[in-house]
Design a protein around this motif. Structure first.
Motif: not given
Lengths: 165, 351
Positions: B1, B3-4, B6, B34-35, B38-39
Protein backbone atom coordinates in the motif's frame (compact mmCIF):
# COMPACT_ATOMS: atom_id res chain seq x y z
CA UNK A 1 3.54 12.07 11.68
CA UNK A 2 2.85 9.83 14.67
CA UNK A 3 -0.75 9.14 15.50
CA UNK A 4 -1.81 8.01 18.90
CA UNK A 5 -4.95 6.00 19.53
CA UNK A 6 -6.62 4.86 22.70
CA UNK A 7 -8.36 1.50 22.59
CA UNK A 8 -9.21 -1.50 24.74
CA UNK A 9 -7.89 -4.92 23.77
CA UNK A 10 -9.21 -7.96 25.64
CA UNK A 11 -10.28 -5.76 28.52
CA UNK A 12 -6.99 -3.86 28.88
CA UNK A 13 -7.08 -0.17 28.00
CA UNK A 14 -4.06 1.02 26.10
CA UNK A 15 -2.56 3.93 24.24
CA UNK A 16 -0.86 2.88 21.04
CA UNK A 17 1.44 5.09 18.97
CA UNK A 18 1.16 4.47 15.23
CA UNK A 19 4.16 5.62 13.22
CA UNK A 20 2.34 4.82 9.98
CA UNK A 21 -1.40 5.21 9.26
CA UNK A 22 -1.29 2.17 6.98
CA UNK A 23 -1.26 -0.22 9.94
CA UNK A 24 -4.35 -2.43 9.95
CA UNK A 25 -5.93 -3.76 13.12
CA UNK A 26 -4.59 -7.19 12.13
CA UNK A 27 -1.00 -5.96 11.92
CA UNK A 28 -1.42 -3.93 15.10
CA UNK A 29 -2.52 -7.05 16.98
CA UNK A 30 0.11 -9.37 15.56
CA UNK A 31 3.16 -7.18 15.06
CA UNK A 32 2.82 -4.50 17.73
CA UNK A 33 0.80 -6.09 20.51
CA UNK A 34 2.15 -9.62 19.89
CA UNK A 35 -1.32 -11.19 19.94
CA UNK A 36 -0.60 -13.73 17.22
CA UNK A 37 -3.74 -15.82 17.75
CA UNK A 38 -5.46 -13.70 15.10
CA UNK A 39 -4.27 -15.07 11.76
CA UNK A 40 -3.37 -13.44 8.48
CA UNK A 41 -4.75 -15.53 5.64
CA UNK A 42 -5.57 -13.58 2.49
CA UNK A 43 -5.18 -10.09 4.01
CA UNK A 44 -7.96 -8.97 1.62
CA UNK A 45 -11.19 -9.70 3.47
CA UNK A 46 -11.96 -12.94 1.70
CA UNK A 47 -10.97 -15.74 4.08
CA UNK A 48 -12.06 -14.61 7.56
CA UNK A 49 -8.95 -15.91 9.37
CA UNK A 50 -8.40 -12.45 10.85
CA UNK A 51 -11.89 -12.13 12.36
CA UNK A 52 -12.08 -10.31 15.71
CA UNK A 53 -14.86 -8.48 17.54
CA UNK A 54 -14.81 -4.68 17.50
CA UNK A 55 -17.35 -3.20 19.91
CA UNK A 56 -18.95 -6.64 20.09
CA UNK A 57 -19.31 -7.12 16.32
CA UNK A 58 -17.30 -9.49 14.15
CA UNK A 59 -15.20 -7.78 11.47
CA UNK A 60 -12.23 -8.57 9.23
CA UNK A 61 -9.28 -6.98 11.05
CA UNK A 62 -7.25 -6.93 7.81
CA UNK A 63 -9.66 -4.39 6.30
CA UNK A 64 -9.81 -2.16 9.38
CA UNK A 65 -7.34 0.72 9.73
CA UNK A 66 -6.05 0.82 13.29
CA UNK A 67 -6.05 4.62 13.13
CA UNK A 68 -9.83 4.66 12.79
CA UNK A 69 -10.36 2.67 16.01
CA UNK A 70 -10.07 5.52 18.50
CA UNK A 71 -12.08 4.48 21.57
CA UNK A 72 -12.91 0.99 20.29
CA UNK A 73 -13.13 -2.23 22.29
CA UNK A 74 -11.42 -5.15 20.59
CA UNK A 75 -11.83 -8.81 21.55
CA UNK A 76 -9.48 -11.42 20.10
CA UNK A 77 -9.19 -15.17 20.51
CA UNK A 78 -6.73 -14.59 23.38
CA UNK A 79 -9.48 -12.86 25.36
CA UNK A 80 -12.40 -15.28 25.16
CA UNK A 81 -11.49 -17.98 27.73
CA UNK A 82 -11.77 -17.34 31.47
CA UNK A 83 -8.41 -18.54 32.70
CA UNK A 84 -8.38 -22.29 32.06
CA UNK A 85 -12.10 -22.40 31.37
CA UNK A 86 -12.73 -22.45 27.64
CA UNK A 87 -15.37 -20.28 26.02
CA UNK A 88 -18.38 -22.48 25.08
CA UNK A 89 -17.58 -21.99 21.38
CA UNK A 90 -13.98 -23.13 21.92
CA UNK A 91 -15.19 -26.19 23.82
CA UNK A 92 -17.74 -27.00 21.11
CA UNK A 93 -15.09 -26.81 18.36
CA UNK A 94 -13.03 -29.40 20.24
CA UNK A 95 -16.02 -31.64 20.99
CA UNK A 96 -17.21 -31.56 17.37
CA UNK A 97 -13.87 -31.80 15.54
CA UNK A 98 -14.40 -28.32 14.10
CA UNK A 99 -10.89 -28.10 12.65
CA UNK A 100 -7.98 -30.04 11.23
CA UNK A 101 -4.84 -27.90 10.79
CA UNK A 102 -6.23 -25.15 13.01
CA UNK A 103 -5.08 -22.10 11.06
CA UNK A 104 -8.56 -20.76 10.36
CA UNK A 105 -9.84 -21.76 13.81
CA UNK A 106 -9.33 -18.49 15.75
CA UNK A 107 -11.21 -16.64 13.01
CA UNK A 108 -13.91 -19.32 12.90
CA UNK A 109 -14.39 -19.12 16.66
CA UNK A 110 -14.52 -15.32 16.76
CA UNK A 111 -16.94 -15.32 13.83
CA UNK A 112 -19.11 -17.93 15.57
CA UNK A 113 -19.16 -15.89 18.80
CA UNK A 114 -20.25 -12.85 16.80
CA UNK A 115 -22.84 -14.84 14.85
CA UNK A 116 -24.39 -16.40 17.96
CA UNK A 117 -24.63 -13.00 19.63
CA UNK A 118 -26.48 -11.67 16.57
CA UNK A 119 -29.25 -13.97 17.77
CA UNK A 120 -30.95 -15.20 14.61
CA UNK A 121 -29.74 -18.80 14.27
CA UNK A 122 -32.66 -20.60 15.96
CA UNK A 123 -30.80 -23.89 15.74
CA UNK A 124 -31.03 -23.88 11.93
CA UNK A 125 -27.94 -25.42 10.26
CA UNK A 126 -28.71 -23.53 7.03
CA UNK A 127 -28.54 -20.24 8.91
CA UNK A 128 -25.24 -21.35 10.48
CA UNK A 129 -23.72 -22.19 7.10
CA UNK A 130 -24.92 -18.93 5.62
CA UNK A 131 -23.76 -16.94 8.65
CA UNK A 132 -20.30 -18.55 8.64
CA UNK A 133 -19.74 -18.19 4.87
CA UNK A 134 -17.14 -15.47 5.42
CA UNK A 135 -14.78 -17.98 7.05
CA UNK A 136 -12.97 -20.39 4.75
CA UNK A 137 -11.54 -23.69 5.96
CA UNK A 138 -9.19 -25.23 3.42
CA UNK A 139 -9.14 -28.51 5.37
CA UNK A 140 -12.88 -28.71 4.79
CA UNK A 141 -13.98 -29.12 8.40
CA UNK A 142 -17.28 -27.41 7.64
CA UNK A 143 -19.51 -30.22 8.90
CA UNK A 144 -17.78 -30.16 12.30
CA UNK A 145 -17.80 -26.36 12.37
CA UNK A 146 -21.55 -26.27 11.70
CA UNK A 147 -22.22 -28.78 14.47
CA UNK A 148 -19.93 -26.89 16.85
CA UNK A 149 -21.75 -23.60 16.26
CA UNK A 150 -25.15 -25.24 16.73
CA UNK A 151 -24.02 -26.92 19.96
CA UNK A 152 -22.44 -23.72 21.31
CA UNK A 153 -25.57 -21.74 20.49
CA UNK A 154 -27.68 -24.27 22.41
CA UNK A 155 -25.27 -24.29 25.38
CA UNK A 156 -25.09 -20.51 25.52
CA UNK A 157 -28.85 -19.99 25.32
CA UNK A 158 -29.30 -22.61 28.08
CA UNK A 159 -26.75 -20.79 30.24
CA UNK A 160 -28.42 -17.46 29.54
CA UNK A 161 -31.81 -18.94 30.56
CA UNK A 162 -30.40 -20.29 33.82
CA UNK A 163 -28.79 -16.95 34.56
CA UNK A 164 -32.12 -15.22 34.00
CA UNK A 165 -33.98 -17.55 36.38
CA UNK B 1 0.00 0.00 0.00
CA UNK B 2 1.31 3.45 -0.92
CA UNK B 3 1.88 5.82 2.02
CA UNK B 4 -0.88 8.36 2.67
CA UNK B 5 -1.77 11.14 5.06
CA UNK B 6 -4.52 10.36 7.53
CA UNK B 7 -6.99 12.99 8.69
CA UNK B 8 -9.96 12.56 10.97
CA UNK B 9 -12.34 15.51 10.58
CA UNK B 10 -14.76 16.34 13.39
CA UNK B 11 -17.52 17.83 11.26
CA UNK B 12 -19.06 17.31 7.82
CA UNK B 13 -17.74 20.75 6.82
CA UNK B 14 -14.19 19.77 7.73
CA UNK B 15 -14.60 16.46 5.93
CA UNK B 16 -15.81 18.11 2.75
CA UNK B 17 -12.94 20.60 2.89
CA UNK B 18 -10.34 17.85 3.31
CA UNK B 19 -12.09 15.74 0.69
CA UNK B 20 -11.89 18.57 -1.84
CA UNK B 21 -8.09 18.48 -1.91
CA UNK B 22 -6.59 16.61 -4.84
CA UNK B 23 -5.77 12.98 -4.04
CA UNK B 24 -8.23 12.67 -1.14
CA UNK B 25 -10.46 9.67 -0.55
CA UNK B 26 -13.15 9.27 2.12
CA UNK B 27 -12.82 6.21 4.37
CA UNK B 28 -15.96 4.71 5.92
CA UNK B 29 -16.24 0.91 6.31
CA UNK B 30 -13.11 0.46 4.22
CA UNK B 31 -14.14 -2.98 2.99
CA UNK B 32 -13.65 -2.03 -0.66
CA UNK B 33 -11.25 0.92 -0.38
CA UNK B 34 -8.57 -0.86 1.68
CA UNK B 35 -8.74 -3.87 -0.62
CA UNK B 36 -8.22 -1.60 -3.63
CA UNK B 37 -5.35 0.21 -1.90
CA UNK B 38 -3.63 -3.06 -1.00
CA UNK B 39 -3.83 -4.08 -4.65
CA UNK B 40 -2.45 -0.76 -5.88
CA UNK B 41 -5.67 -0.19 -7.85
CA UNK B 42 -6.26 3.15 -6.15
CA UNK B 43 -3.56 5.17 -4.43
CA UNK B 44 -5.00 8.08 -2.45
CA UNK B 45 -2.55 10.60 -1.05
CA UNK B 46 -4.90 11.45 1.80
CA UNK B 47 -7.42 9.34 3.67
CA UNK B 48 -10.25 11.38 5.17
CA UNK B 49 -11.70 9.14 7.88
CA UNK B 50 -15.40 9.98 8.18
CA UNK B 51 -16.26 7.12 10.55
CA UNK B 52 -16.30 9.40 13.60
CA UNK B 53 -18.56 12.09 12.13
CA UNK B 54 -21.64 12.70 14.25
CA UNK B 55 -25.27 12.35 13.11
CA UNK B 56 -24.67 10.06 10.12
CA UNK B 57 -25.50 6.75 11.80
CA UNK B 58 -29.24 7.00 12.40
CA UNK B 59 -32.26 5.45 10.69
CA UNK B 60 -34.97 8.08 11.05
CA UNK B 61 -38.60 8.50 10.03
CA UNK B 62 -39.05 11.51 7.74
CA UNK B 63 -41.91 14.00 8.12
CA UNK B 64 -43.70 12.48 5.08
CA UNK B 65 -43.62 9.00 6.64
CA UNK B 66 -40.62 7.76 4.67
CA UNK B 67 -37.19 6.69 5.94
CA UNK B 68 -33.88 8.55 6.05
CA UNK B 69 -30.82 6.33 6.38
CA UNK B 70 -27.58 7.97 7.52
CA UNK B 71 -24.60 7.33 5.27
CA UNK B 72 -22.64 5.61 8.05
CA UNK B 73 -25.37 3.12 8.97
CA UNK B 74 -23.80 -0.33 8.65
CA UNK B 75 -25.34 -2.82 6.22
CA UNK B 76 -26.11 -5.33 8.98
CA UNK B 77 -27.77 -2.71 11.19
CA UNK B 78 -30.07 -1.54 8.42
CA UNK B 79 -31.02 -5.06 7.33
CA UNK B 80 -31.77 -6.09 10.91
CA UNK B 81 -33.75 -3.01 11.86
CA UNK B 82 -37.21 -4.56 12.23
CA UNK B 83 -39.13 -1.40 11.33
CA UNK B 84 -37.05 -0.81 8.24
CA UNK B 85 -37.12 -4.45 7.11
CA UNK B 86 -40.90 -4.47 7.50
CA UNK B 87 -41.29 -1.47 5.21
CA UNK B 88 -38.59 -2.40 2.70
CA UNK B 89 -38.13 -6.18 2.94
CA UNK B 90 -36.45 -6.51 -0.47
CA UNK B 91 -33.84 -3.95 0.59
CA UNK B 92 -33.15 -5.94 3.76
CA UNK B 93 -32.97 -9.16 1.75
CA UNK B 94 -30.54 -7.60 -0.73
CA UNK B 95 -28.30 -6.40 2.09
CA UNK B 96 -28.29 -9.83 3.74
CA UNK B 97 -27.50 -11.53 0.44
CA UNK B 98 -24.33 -9.48 0.01
CA UNK B 99 -20.80 -10.23 1.20
CA UNK B 100 -20.25 -11.98 4.56
CA UNK B 101 -21.36 -11.37 8.13
CA UNK B 102 -18.06 -9.66 8.91
CA UNK B 103 -18.21 -7.38 5.88
CA UNK B 104 -21.87 -6.45 6.49
CA UNK B 105 -20.89 -5.34 10.00
CA UNK B 106 -18.34 -2.91 8.56
CA UNK B 107 -19.71 -1.79 5.19
CA UNK B 108 -21.79 1.38 5.14
CA UNK B 109 -24.74 2.71 3.18
CA UNK B 110 -22.74 5.53 1.57
CA UNK B 111 -19.82 3.27 0.77
CA UNK B 112 -22.07 0.71 -0.86
CA UNK B 113 -23.22 3.26 -3.44
CA UNK B 114 -19.60 4.13 -4.20
CA UNK B 115 -18.11 0.65 -4.33
CA UNK B 116 -16.11 -0.09 -7.44
CA UNK B 117 -16.72 -2.72 -10.07
CA UNK B 118 -15.33 -6.22 -9.53
CA UNK B 119 -14.23 -6.50 -13.18
CA UNK B 120 -11.01 -8.49 -12.87
CA UNK B 121 -9.21 -6.26 -15.38
CA UNK B 122 -9.93 -3.24 -13.22
CA UNK B 123 -8.31 -5.07 -10.27
CA UNK B 124 -5.34 -6.41 -12.22
CA UNK B 125 -2.98 -3.44 -12.49
CA UNK B 126 -1.03 -5.17 -15.29
CA UNK B 127 -4.15 -5.07 -17.54
CA UNK B 128 -5.38 -2.20 -19.66
CA UNK B 129 -8.43 -0.57 -18.07
CA UNK B 130 -9.97 2.73 -19.10
CA UNK B 131 -11.66 3.03 -15.73
CA UNK B 132 -8.45 2.65 -13.72
CA UNK B 133 -6.21 4.43 -16.22
CA UNK B 134 -8.18 6.53 -18.73
CA UNK B 135 -7.13 5.94 -22.32
CA UNK B 136 -5.21 2.73 -21.62
CA UNK B 137 -7.78 0.48 -23.32
CA UNK B 138 -10.01 -2.33 -22.12
CA UNK B 139 -8.58 -5.83 -21.87
CA UNK B 140 -11.99 -7.13 -20.84
CA UNK B 141 -13.34 -6.70 -24.38
CA UNK B 142 -11.25 -9.65 -25.61
CA UNK B 143 -10.79 -11.27 -22.22
CA UNK B 144 -12.82 -13.24 -19.71
CA UNK B 145 -15.96 -11.17 -19.90
CA UNK B 146 -18.73 -13.67 -19.26
CA UNK B 147 -19.79 -11.83 -16.08
CA UNK B 148 -19.77 -8.33 -17.55
CA UNK B 149 -22.42 -5.93 -18.82
CA UNK B 150 -25.25 -6.52 -21.28
CA UNK B 151 -26.91 -3.12 -20.79
CA UNK B 152 -25.56 0.43 -20.72
CA UNK B 153 -21.97 -0.47 -21.63
CA UNK B 154 -19.73 1.33 -24.09
CA UNK B 155 -16.73 0.43 -26.24
CA UNK B 156 -14.56 1.93 -23.50
CA UNK B 157 -15.90 -0.11 -20.60
CA UNK B 158 -18.12 -3.16 -20.09
CA UNK B 159 -17.83 -3.40 -16.29
CA UNK B 160 -20.87 -3.89 -14.04
CA UNK B 161 -21.88 -2.19 -10.82
CA UNK B 162 -21.74 -4.97 -8.22
CA UNK B 163 -24.11 -3.70 -5.52
CA UNK B 164 -27.04 -5.73 -4.23
CA UNK B 165 -28.35 -2.96 -1.97
CA UNK B 166 -28.63 -0.41 -4.79
CA UNK B 167 -30.92 -2.65 -6.86
CA UNK B 168 -34.08 -2.49 -4.69
CA UNK B 169 -33.12 1.08 -3.71
CA UNK B 170 -33.27 2.22 -7.31
CA UNK B 171 -36.45 0.20 -7.88
CA UNK B 172 -38.13 2.01 -4.98
CA UNK B 173 -37.05 5.53 -6.00
CA UNK B 174 -34.36 6.19 -3.40
CA UNK B 175 -32.87 9.67 -3.16
CA UNK B 176 -29.24 10.45 -2.28
CA UNK B 177 -28.44 13.43 -0.02
CA UNK B 178 -25.05 15.01 -0.70
CA UNK B 179 -22.98 17.58 1.23
CA UNK B 180 -20.49 19.59 -0.82
CA UNK B 181 -18.02 22.45 -0.48
CA UNK B 182 -20.57 25.09 -1.44
CA UNK B 183 -23.99 23.55 -0.91
CA UNK B 184 -26.11 20.56 -0.02
CA UNK B 185 -28.07 18.87 -2.78
CA UNK B 186 -30.00 15.70 -3.47
CA UNK B 187 -30.44 13.51 -6.49
CA UNK B 188 -32.45 10.40 -7.39
CA UNK B 189 -30.30 7.28 -7.05
CA UNK B 190 -31.33 6.46 -10.61
CA UNK B 191 -29.42 9.58 -11.73
CA UNK B 192 -26.55 9.20 -9.27
CA UNK B 193 -24.38 6.72 -11.19
CA UNK B 194 -23.18 7.57 -14.70
CA UNK B 195 -22.97 5.33 -17.70
CA UNK B 196 -19.40 4.89 -18.97
CA UNK B 197 -19.67 6.40 -22.45
CA UNK B 198 -16.27 7.93 -23.27
CA UNK B 199 -15.37 8.51 -19.60
CA UNK B 200 -15.71 5.28 -17.60
CA UNK B 201 -13.48 6.73 -14.86
CA UNK B 202 -16.36 9.04 -13.90
CA UNK B 203 -18.74 6.71 -12.11
CA UNK B 204 -21.07 9.06 -10.28
CA UNK B 205 -22.25 12.65 -10.32
CA UNK B 206 -20.21 13.46 -7.19
CA UNK B 207 -17.88 16.44 -7.55
CA UNK B 208 -14.56 16.65 -5.65
CA UNK B 209 -15.21 16.91 -1.91
CA UNK B 210 -18.85 15.90 -2.11
CA UNK B 211 -19.87 13.43 0.56
CA UNK B 212 -22.97 11.23 0.68
CA UNK B 213 -24.72 12.02 3.97
CA UNK B 214 -27.95 9.99 3.66
CA UNK B 215 -30.23 7.91 1.46
CA UNK B 216 -33.97 8.53 1.62
CA UNK B 217 -36.94 6.36 0.70
CA UNK B 218 -40.36 7.95 0.26
CA UNK B 219 -43.51 6.94 2.10
CA UNK B 220 -45.21 6.02 -1.21
CA UNK B 221 -42.71 3.21 -1.75
CA UNK B 222 -43.81 1.49 1.46
CA UNK B 223 -47.02 0.51 -0.38
CA UNK B 224 -45.03 -2.26 -2.10
CA UNK B 225 -44.03 -3.92 1.19
CA UNK B 226 -46.48 -6.83 1.00
CA UNK B 227 -45.37 -7.96 -2.46
CA UNK B 228 -41.67 -7.59 -3.10
CA UNK B 229 -38.57 -9.74 -3.53
CA UNK B 230 -34.90 -9.49 -4.30
CA UNK B 231 -33.47 -12.54 -6.07
CA UNK B 232 -29.83 -13.07 -6.94
CA UNK B 233 -28.19 -15.73 -9.09
CA UNK B 234 -24.68 -16.49 -7.88
CA UNK B 235 -21.99 -19.01 -8.75
CA UNK B 236 -22.22 -20.31 -5.17
CA UNK B 237 -24.97 -20.10 -2.61
CA UNK B 238 -23.43 -17.52 -0.32
CA UNK B 239 -20.71 -14.87 -0.17
CA UNK B 240 -20.56 -14.20 -3.90
CA UNK B 241 -21.37 -11.27 -6.15
CA UNK B 242 -24.40 -11.58 -8.37
CA UNK B 243 -24.23 -12.91 -11.91
CA UNK B 244 -27.66 -11.33 -12.34
CA UNK B 245 -30.04 -10.02 -9.70
CA UNK B 246 -33.54 -8.55 -9.74
CA UNK B 247 -35.67 -6.52 -7.36
CA UNK B 248 -39.39 -6.68 -8.05
CA UNK B 249 -42.33 -5.03 -6.29
CA UNK B 250 -46.06 -4.99 -6.94
CA UNK B 251 -49.15 -3.28 -5.67
CA UNK B 252 -52.16 -5.51 -6.36
CA UNK B 253 -55.75 -4.35 -5.90
CA UNK B 254 -58.83 -6.46 -6.73
CA UNK B 255 -56.71 -8.99 -8.58
CA UNK B 256 -55.00 -6.41 -10.83
CA UNK B 257 -51.55 -4.85 -10.65
CA UNK B 258 -51.86 -1.11 -10.13
CA UNK B 259 -48.13 -0.40 -9.97
CA UNK B 260 -44.92 -2.38 -10.48
CA UNK B 261 -41.28 -1.71 -9.72
CA UNK B 262 -38.33 -3.49 -11.32
CA UNK B 263 -34.56 -3.10 -11.24
CA UNK B 264 -31.66 -5.33 -12.21
CA UNK B 265 -28.20 -5.78 -10.72
CA UNK B 266 -24.85 -6.87 -12.19
CA UNK B 267 -26.08 -6.43 -15.76
CA UNK B 268 -24.99 -2.83 -16.33
CA UNK B 269 -22.45 -0.22 -15.17
CA UNK B 270 -25.09 1.11 -12.78
CA UNK B 271 -28.03 -0.32 -10.83
CA UNK B 272 -30.53 -0.69 -13.66
CA UNK B 273 -34.09 0.54 -13.30
CA UNK B 274 -36.23 -1.26 -15.87
CA UNK B 275 -39.18 1.09 -16.37
CA UNK B 276 -40.22 -0.44 -19.69
CA UNK B 277 -40.95 -3.67 -17.84
CA UNK B 278 -42.84 -1.87 -15.07
CA UNK B 279 -45.10 0.04 -17.43
CA UNK B 280 -46.38 -3.09 -19.12
CA UNK B 281 -47.63 -4.52 -15.84
CA UNK B 282 -50.04 -1.77 -14.81
CA UNK B 283 -53.60 -3.06 -15.15
CA UNK B 284 -52.53 -6.68 -15.70
CA UNK B 285 -53.35 -9.73 -13.62
CA UNK B 286 -50.32 -10.86 -11.60
CA UNK B 287 -49.68 -13.89 -13.80
CA UNK B 288 -46.73 -15.48 -15.50
CA UNK B 289 -47.65 -14.38 -19.03
CA UNK B 290 -47.67 -10.73 -17.96
CA UNK B 291 -44.36 -11.12 -16.14
CA UNK B 292 -42.83 -12.70 -19.24
CA UNK B 293 -43.89 -9.71 -21.36
CA UNK B 294 -42.42 -7.37 -18.76
CA UNK B 295 -39.15 -9.32 -18.81
CA UNK B 296 -38.99 -9.08 -22.61
CA UNK B 297 -39.49 -5.33 -22.45
CA UNK B 298 -36.93 -4.92 -19.66
CA UNK B 299 -34.21 -6.57 -21.75
CA UNK B 300 -35.26 -5.18 -25.15
CA UNK B 301 -32.15 -3.00 -25.39
CA UNK B 302 -29.72 -5.61 -24.08
CA UNK B 303 -26.81 -6.83 -26.16
CA UNK B 304 -23.84 -9.00 -25.22
CA UNK B 305 -20.48 -7.28 -24.64
CA UNK B 306 -18.62 -10.58 -24.96
CA UNK B 307 -19.31 -14.15 -23.92
CA UNK B 308 -22.34 -13.11 -21.92
CA UNK B 309 -25.44 -13.49 -24.08
CA UNK B 310 -26.61 -16.02 -21.47
CA UNK B 311 -27.02 -13.18 -18.97
CA UNK B 312 -29.82 -11.70 -21.06
CA UNK B 313 -31.84 -14.91 -20.91
CA UNK B 314 -30.95 -15.39 -17.27
CA UNK B 315 -32.14 -11.87 -16.44
CA UNK B 316 -35.47 -12.47 -18.23
CA UNK B 317 -36.10 -15.66 -16.30
CA UNK B 318 -35.03 -14.13 -13.00
CA UNK B 319 -37.41 -11.21 -13.53
CA UNK B 320 -40.30 -13.64 -14.07
CA UNK B 321 -39.40 -15.55 -10.94
CA UNK B 322 -38.91 -12.40 -8.87
CA UNK B 323 -42.36 -11.13 -9.87
CA UNK B 324 -43.93 -14.53 -9.23
CA UNK B 325 -42.40 -14.60 -5.76
CA UNK B 326 -43.42 -11.00 -5.14
CA UNK B 327 -46.99 -11.80 -6.22
CA UNK B 328 -47.02 -14.75 -3.81
CA UNK B 329 -46.29 -12.35 -0.95
CA UNK B 330 -43.20 -11.12 0.85
CA UNK B 331 -41.85 -13.95 3.00
CA UNK B 332 -41.74 -13.40 6.75
CA UNK B 333 -39.28 -14.16 8.20
CA UNK B 334 -36.79 -13.83 5.40
CA UNK B 335 -35.49 -17.19 4.13
CA UNK B 336 -32.35 -18.68 5.70
CA UNK B 337 -30.58 -18.12 2.39
CA UNK B 338 -31.48 -14.54 1.49
CA UNK B 339 -32.23 -13.86 -2.19
CA UNK B 340 -31.60 -17.44 -3.25
CA UNK B 341 -33.81 -18.30 -6.22
CA UNK B 342 -33.67 -21.93 -5.13
CA UNK B 343 -34.29 -21.90 -1.39
CA UNK B 344 -37.47 -23.53 -0.07
CA UNK B 345 -39.43 -23.01 -3.23
CA UNK B 346 -41.87 -25.61 -4.41
CA UNK B 347 -41.86 -24.42 -7.99
CA UNK B 348 -38.10 -23.93 -8.43
CA UNK B 349 -36.25 -26.67 -10.22
CA UNK B 350 -33.84 -24.51 -12.15
CA UNK B 351 -33.58 -20.93 -13.45
Amino acid sequence: MTLSIHLTVNGAAQDVALDDPRVTLLDLLRERLHLTGTKKGCDRGQCGACTVLVDGRRVNSCLTLAASLEGAEVLTIEGVARGDELHPVQAAFIANDGFQCGYCTPGQIMSAIGLISEGRLDGDPERVREGMSGNLCRCGAYAGITNAVLEAEATMSETAKEAAE
Amino acid sequence: MKPFDYVRPATIEEAVQAGSMEGSAFLAGGTNLLDLMKGGVVEPQRIVDVTHLPDLSAIDATSDGGVRIGALVRNADLANDADFAGRFPAVAEALLSGASGQLRNAATVGGNLLQRTRCRYFYDVASACNKREPGSGCDAREGENDGLAVLGWSDRCIATHPSDFCVPLVAFDAVVEIAGPSRRREIALEEFHRLPGETPEKESVLEPGELIVAVRLHAESIAFCANQRYLKVRERTSYAFAVVSAAAGLIVEDGRITQARLALGSVAPKPWRARAGENLLAGQKPERAAFERAAEAALAEAKPSGDNAYKIDLARRLIVRAFERAAAGTPNPLPALPASPFAHSPEAAHV
